[in-house]
Design a protein around this motif. Structure first.
Motif, mmCIF file in Angstrom:
data_model
loop_
_atom_site.group_PDB
_atom_site.id
_atom_site.type_symbol
_atom_site.label_atom_id
_atom_site.label_comp_id
_atom_site.label_asym_id
_atom_site.label_seq_id
_atom_site.Cartn_x
_atom_site.Cartn_y
_atom_site.Cartn_z
ATOM 1 N N SER A 132 0.845 -1.191 0.000
ATOM 2 C CA SER A 132 0.000 0.000 0.000
ATOM 3 C C SER A 132 0.877 1.236 0.000
ATOM 4 O O SER A 132 2.080 1.175 0.284
ATOM 5 N N ASP B 255 0.423 5.935 0.079
ATOM 6 C CA ASP B 255 -0.378 7.150 -0.016
ATOM 7 C C ASP B 255 0.120 7.998 -1.169
ATOM 8 O O ASP B 255 1.327 8.045 -1.455
ATOM 9 N N HIS C 127 -5.363 6.898 -0.252
ATOM 10 C CA HIS C 127 -4.625 5.700 0.155
ATOM 11 C C HIS C 127 -4.912 4.578 -0.842
ATOM 12 O O HIS C 127 -6.073 4.237 -1.101
ATOM 13 N N ASP D 125 -3.143 -2.282 8.075
ATOM 14 C CA ASP D 125 -2.819 -1.084 7.283
ATOM 15 C C ASP D 125 -3.890 -0.013 7.441
ATOM 16 O O ASP D 125 -3.598 1.156 7.692
ATOM 17 N N LEU D 126 -5.151 -0.422 7.313
ATOM 18 C CA LEU D 126 -6.248 0.549 7.348
ATOM 19 C C LEU D 126 -6.463 1.151 8.730
ATOM 20 O O LEU D 126 -7.083 2.213 8.858
ATOM 21 N N VAL E 185 -5.107 4.591 8.626
ATOM 22 C CA VAL E 185 -5.612 5.508 7.592
ATOM 23 C C VAL E 185 -6.839 6.241 8.127
ATOM 24 O O VAL E 185 -7.840 5.597 8.473
ATOM 25 N N ARG F 284 -10.134 9.803 4.486
ATOM 26 C CA ARG F 284 -9.347 9.556 3.277
ATOM 27 C C ARG F 284 -10.046 8.552 2.367
ATOM 28 O O ARG F 284 -10.620 7.572 2.828
ATOM 29 N N VAL G 12 -10.009 5.456 0.080
ATOM 30 C CA VAL G 12 -9.212 4.233 -0.053
ATOM 31 C C VAL G 12 -9.525 3.599 -1.403
ATOM 32 O O VAL G 12 -10.698 3.394 -1.746
ATOM 33 N N ARG H 156 -14.756 1.363 5.833
ATOM 34 C CA ARG H 156 -14.289 2.646 5.301
ATOM 35 C C ARG H 156 -15.460 3.495 4.825
ATOM 36 O O ARG H 156 -16.357 3.014 4.126
#
Length: 536
Positions: free
Chosen positions: A248, A250, A255, A288-289, A292, A296, A298, A327
């Motif tokens: 991943s 940014d 992201h 990972d998320l 974030v 944002r 994704v 998300r």
């Protein structure tokens, strides 16, 4: 061991043979690690101010940058230091933060990773990673300041899929040449980079490098080592060429997650692939998320679509969807099926989010696998089975907002709708003459209208289970030629998901008339098409 990435006067690496060793720079004490396998990797993410690839005494670590081993995700401390567990088959990679870039090599491939395989890859049909030796005492990652605006463009290639050098050349002439100098932030291939012959990776990368932007590559089912007995070892060649099979990063306020959804397996005596993610990868995406922010956007990028494609290994799909549903702003893109379609996933598709999930099945560069009659330049017309001309997309991002533009290879950007109608119609019968409009980039819920000349606008009717008439005609023509075609045969037509129909209606005078079609997508995007028809 002192390692130098590049001089201050050079941004790019020039030797591919050194990339695997140079993808992260290592401290001077790396040889002191000996032969004992450590269970922890440590290092520093730093600002490489003089761009020599090595951390100098006056170059600060960058706090807060995320680093992963493909499962855990950790944030660097105030000194840019991180620590992660490793085993004998680990790829460490930095999750590029906004406003920075990683090392980018001479072919515009990002190299923000370090491969740790002390014994290297097993012997397969196509070579994997050479032995990397003991883990360095410090695995450091250089970053470089790089301004990233909130509004930017990304090029998406579905399935270039060349099976030989001739088809690599098709890609170069069909899409690369018109993209040279494109004002995009970066590009992404959504899997099936190749078509089984993994010796073509280098030539493919050289061809795409002329576009002149950083290029990320998602793994596809034709990019793996079929000689492998299991999924874990099937991507060794991909890792040698590109690094981690999932990762991943940014860019600006967005992201991006590259997903490896290819699961290679054995069923009795047969080897085959299915759609699936490893538990390690699902854990990585989840971890990972967590880092974030919810405001944002994704963007999940994969090869096999979430719907309408190769069967999934459950409950892997369920878990992935549950993660993405957390998300507030999330979309996804895929390739694989060799057609172009916007899907708004809902409960019928297994999506349980509060609003539909926008999943884009991206048009393919190779269209219908480089099939069909060649044109005057010797390149097959290779129309997709839904009637969409082969090509690519460009997505415009602006914060949480996004807009996808479709671009047919070597054709005018305005070619967004193909209208199929008779060349001529008798005046007495014109009112009942039907025509079709294939709106390649229409989104479900689009308003599709037509008018004749400057008359009033009328709503068109979406077809059900109809193939694109032009593609059907091309297939019929091939059938008439028999089995000895001098080109690769087209696939069978599919029901076109973006085809509308209407009758001309009242035509009061003979002459040459103009059919105008307008598509208004739910996001406000307007697509237009025109065709003349003679009324006698």
């Amino acid at each position: 061991m002192h390692r130098t990435l590049h001089s201050p006067l050079r941004r790019y690496l020039t030797s591919f043979s050194s990339l695997l060793l140079i993808s992260a720079c290592c401290g001077q004490d790396s040889l002191l690690a000996g032969h004992k396998q450590p269970d922890k990797a440590t290092g520093i993410v730093f600002l490489d101010s003089n761009q020599n690839g090595t951390r100098d005494a006056d170059e600060p670590g960058i706090p807060g940058v995320k680093v992963s081993n493909g499962r855990e995700v950790v944030a660097c401390d105030q000194h840019g230091h991180y620590e992660l567990p490793v085993d004998n088959d680990t790829i460490l990679f930095v999750i590029k933060p906004s406003g920075y870039r990683t090392v980018i090599d001479a072919l515009n491939i990002p190299r923000g990773y370090y491969i740790h395989k002390p014994a290297g890859s097993p012997k397969l049909d196509f070579p994997g990673v050479a032995p990397t030796g003991p883990l360095p005492a410090s695995v450091d990652f250089p970053l470089y300041h790089s301004p990233e605006p909130a509004a930017f463009d990304v090029i998406f290639f579905g399935d270039p899929q060349p099976r030989n050098q001739q088809e690599v050349d098709f890609i170069a002439h069909d899409v690369v040449e018109e993209l040279v100098g494109a004002k995009a932030a970066f590009g992404v291939t959504l899997g099936d980079i190749l078509f089984d012959d993994l010796t073509l990776f280098d030539n493919f990368n050289r061809a795409l490098s002329h576009i002149g932007v950083p290029w990320y590559n998602v793994i596809g089912n034709h990019d793996i080592n079929y000689a492998s007995e299991n999924d874990e070892l099937s991507d060794e060649t991909y890792e040698r060429v590109y690094g981690p099979p999932y990762f991943s990063f940014d860019y600006g306020p967005v992201h991006f997650i590259a997903v490896d959804d290819i699961h290679w397996m054995r069923d009795g005596q047969k080897k085959l692939y299915r759609t699936g993610l490893s538990e390690e990868q699902l854990t990585f995406i989840e971890n990972d998320l967590k880092h974030v922010p919810q405001d944002r956007l994704v963007v999940a990028m994969m090869h096999i679509p979430l719907v309408k494609s190769t069967p999934w290994i459950e409950p892997r799909r369920e878990r992935l969807l549950r993660i993405l549903e957390t998300r507030e702003h999330c979309i996804s893109l895929a390739g694989h099926t060799h057609h172009h379609e916007h899907v708004l996933m809902n409960n019928d598709d297994g999506w349980k989010g509060s609003r539909p999930h926008h999943h884009i099945i991206n048009v393919t560069v190779c269209g219908a696998w480089w099939s069909g009659k060649p044109d005057e330049q010797g390149i097959p017309h290779t129309m997709c089975a839904d009637g969409t001309p082969n090509g690519y997309t460009i997505m415009h991002f602006d914060g949480q907002k996004y807009l996808l533009d479709y671009k047919a290879a070597r054709r005018d950007q305005r070619e967004q709708i193909r209208i199929t109608a008779p060349e001529a119609a008798p005046l007495a019968e014109a009112a009942n003459v039907e025509f079709r409009a294939n709106a390649f980039n229409a989104i479900p819920g689009a308003l599709v209208q037509f008018r004749l000349n400057d008359g009033p606008w009328y709503t068109m009717t979406k077809t059900e289970n109809e193939p694109d008439p032009v593609f059907q005609q091309l297939v019929n023509e091939e059938k008439q030629l028999g089995d000895q075609l001098p080109w690769r045969k087209l696939p069978a037509p599919m029901a076109c998901p973006h085809l509308w129909k209407a009758s001309l209606g009242t035509v009061s005078t003979p002459g040459n008339h103009l059919i105008q079609v307008k598509v208004t997508n739910p996001n406000g995007q307007i697509l237009e098409g025109h065709r003349t028809i003679r009324v006698e």
